[in-house]
Design an enzyme around this catalytic site. Structure first.
Site, short mmCIF file in Angstrom:
data_model
loop_
_atom_site.label_atom_id
_atom_site.label_comp_id
_atom_site.label_asym_id
_atom_site.label_seq_id
_atom_site.Cartn_x
_atom_site.Cartn_y
_atom_site.Cartn_z
CD GLU A 1 -24.72 -53.44 13.03
OE1 GLU A 1 -23.84 -54.29 13.19
OE2 GLU A 1 -25.88 -53.74 12.68
CG ASP B 1 -29.82 -54.92 19.10
OD1 ASP B 1 -30.03 -54.34 18.03
OD2 ASP B 1 -28.76 -55.53 19.36
CG HIS C 1 -23.40 -59.36 18.79
ND1 HIS C 1 -23.48 -57.99 18.88
CD2 HIS C 1 -24.24 -59.72 17.78
CE1 HIS C 1 -24.31 -57.54 17.96
NE2 HIS C 1 -24.78 -58.57 17.28
CG ASP C 2 -22.16 -58.93 14.71
OD1 ASP C 2 -22.74 -59.98 15.01
OD2 ASP C 2 -22.75 -57.86 14.48
CG ASP D 1 -29.39 -55.35 13.46
OD1 ASP D 1 -28.32 -55.65 13.98
OD2 ASP D 1 -29.87 -55.97 12.47
C1 NOJ Z 1 -25.99 -56.88 12.80
C2 NOJ Z 1 -26.01 -57.68 14.04
O1 NOJ Z 1 -25.09 -57.15 14.93
C3 NOJ Z 1 -25.71 -59.12 13.64
O2 NOJ Z 1 -25.45 -59.94 14.74
C4 NOJ Z 1 -26.84 -59.61 12.81
O3 NOJ Z 1 -26.53 -60.89 12.31
C5 NOJ Z 1 -27.11 -58.67 11.62
N1 NOJ Z 1 -27.08 -57.30 11.97
C6 NOJ Z 1 -28.46 -58.96 11.04
O4 NOJ Z 1 -29.46 -58.52 11.91
#
Ligand code: NOJ
Length: 561
Positions: free
Chosen positions: A257, A100, A331-332, A207
């Protein structure tokens, strides 16, 4: 791009949130040796790639997405030797490790930011620093340079007296954004990616990578939504091409992402001719329960909208030659069964239906740890159990907005990122076999023996067994990996259906997203085709019938393969 659609369509990836996956040394925090100890399990699923969330040194304000050193391992997660061993052992089992890369921002504790604070102008140029509005001169902050809000609540700008400027942070205040217009920044990041490539990783997840190119002029955004005006910025495609080319990762697996992105940009990010990325995560399908687009305002999921989003992105990416990453969970995001399925009576049926729904689509599926056993949201009764910076910030914001504690907790229970970060449930022990010690984040309150790997490995009808079937079918049937997708009209909003076609091969997928029965139109040319997969036993469509009545959360795939 070296990979064809055929290759990408055969791949299935698995995401590990390292902090919550497996703790090998009894400190209540998952680690690299813990992952290595579970490689046989991962290989048994039939997956190909394992994406591991950041394990680099970090003050952990955002659980590792605040990186203070891109090229080392945080001691809490192990050593570089542990990492090398993981890569070696994964390879021996035919698994590729994906890292990541958090290249949009660093932590304030990163040496670059520290040097900037110490007055080194070279490193000040690594970050996005601006004077305040209406500032009377040096030393006077004035007002933030724009009205942008950061992702975790509050202004996206922070006044820093040591710099005499405001710095931009699209996420937490401890995550200053890097200035990608500076070629030295891009050089340094190329070196980071290349160094991990040279260590033997097989792919990268980037990310929030569509936020790297900021607009030329920083104007106020409607409603303070800076992310909208920053997303897919003027040089983003050029920066990605350059990174991929110079880091030498064009033949590795890459996924970006993409926050608040557009279909048009995602086609460009992923169409092979662009030489950018293999695939993208977009989040439009995961906003269908945000009232007015606001994550912190609850609403029942709009299933008609969900179908529309899948159709637009499925058919649209196909038309443009782009490629989607397919996913429900990460995870979000809250757990998908808690969100769109049923946690009690139809737990198993709804988990299988939701899994099947995306696994037969055109794209590359990603499974998030615990999804394959139907893990559920955290259901924490008090704020004391939450750890996520976003949840803690928003709890306060919701109270400040006049919500009661009960209402604020209800909102977190549905929306907190901690919902997906609870420890992996390996077995029925106190801490789910995740750790001997109390975990850094409490177990889900819905943790029970049936929702564990150990229990489901013994059950041929388990959610886990169903996921294994889905993975195996994708590899077995080219129509799933490569076929064209088109969406069908079912006559009801609650049932989503689509077709995949490849030459003579075709499959039709029906998903009832509701806890009630629904009768759908079933009069296509495919109606006599055999059932390839279902989540209820021995269901058939009448080959003569015009309609078919689906059970609650029923999932059925018919086809000629
Ligand atoms: C996306 C990530 O998936 C998340 O967990 C993170 O807080 C933000 N980007 C900032 O890096």
């Amino acid at each position: 791009m070296a990979r064809s659609t055929r290759d990408l369509g055969k791949i299935v990836a698995y995401q590990i949130y390292i902090k919550s996956f497996c703790d090998s040394d009894g400190d209540g925090i998952g680690d690299l040796p813990g992952i290595t100890s579970k490689l046989d399990y991962l290989a048994s699923l039939g997956i190909d790639y394992v994406w591991i969330t950041p394990f680099f040194p970090s003050p952990q304000r955002d659980n590792g997405y605040d990186v203070s050193d891109y090229c080392a391992v945080d001691p809490v997660y192990g050593t570089m030797d542990d990492f090398d061993e993981l890569v070696r052992e994964a390879r021996a089992r035919g698994l590729g490790i994906m890292l990541d890369m958090v290249l949009c921002h660093t932590s304030v504790e990163h040496a670059w930011f520290q040097r900037a604070l110490a007055g080194d102008e070279r490193y000040q140029r690594f970050y996005i620093l601006r004077d305040g509005r209406g500032s009377a001169g040096p030393g006077d902050p004035g007002e933030p340079p724009s009205n942008w809000q950061c992702a975790f609540g509050g202004s996206a700008w922070q006044w820093e007296p040591r710099l005499g400027k405001w710095y931009l942070h699209m996420h937490d205040v401890s995550q200053p954004d890097l200035d990608w217009t500076n070629p030295e920044v891009r050089d340094a990041l190329v070196d980071v990616v290349r160094s991990w490539r040279d260590r033997g990783v097989a792919g990268f997840r980037f990310d929030v990578v569509n936020l790297i190119s900021k607009p030329e002029v920083f104007e106020d955004a409607p409603g303070g939504n800076g992310r909208r005006v920053v997303a897919d910025g003027p040089h983003v495609h050029e920066y990605l091409q350059e990174l991929v080319e110079r880091a030498g990762i064009g033949d590795m697996l890459t996924v970006g992402e993409m926050a608040s992105t557009t279909l048009e940009d995602c086609v460009r990010y992923t169409a092979p001719a662009s030489r950018e990325l293999n695939m993208v995560f977009n989040f439009h399908h995961l906003k269908v329960d945000y009232r007015g687009g606001n994550k912190w305002e609850l609403m029942d999921p709009d299933i008609a909208r969900l179908r529309e989003v899948f159709q637009t992105w499925g058919e649209g990416m196909q038309a443009g030659g782009g490629w989607n990453a397919l996913f429900w969970c990460n995870h979000d995001q809250p757990r998908i069964v808690s969100r769109l399925g049923d946690e009690t009576v139809y737990w198993k049926e709804s988990a299988k239906m939701l899994a099947g729904m995306i696994h037969f689509m055109r794209g590359t599926p990603y499974i998030y740890q615990g999804e394959e056993i139907g893990m559920l949201n955290a259901h924490y009764p008090s704020i004391g159990q939450y750890r996520d910076v976003e949840s803690l910030n928003y709890y306060q914001i919701l109270l400040d907005q006049g919500k009661t504690e009960k209402e604020a907790l209800e909102t977190l229970a549905a929306r907190s990122r901690d919902n997906s970060r609870t420890p992996m449930q390996w077995n029925g022990e106190r801490y789910g076999g995740f750790s001997e010690a109390a975990p850094w984040l409490p177990m889900s309150a819905r943790f029970r023996k049936e929702i564990t790997v150990e229990a489901q490995q013994k059950d041929k009808d388990s959610i886990l067994a169903f996921y294994k079937k889905l993975i195996a079918m994708r590899k077995m049937y080219p129509v799933i990996a490569e076929g064209e997708i088109s969406f069908l009209e079912t006559g009801t909003d609650r049932v989503l259906a689509y077709q995949r076609k490849l030459g003579e091969q075709q499959i039709v997928v029906f998903c009832n997203l509701d806890g009630e029965k629904h009768t759908v139109k079933a009069d296509g040319a495919w109606r006599g085709d055999p059932v390839l997969l279902e989540n209820y036993e021995a269901r058939q469509m009448d080959p003569e019938g015009e309609t078919y009545t689906m059970e609650p959360y029923e999932f059925m795939v018919l086809g000629k393969v």
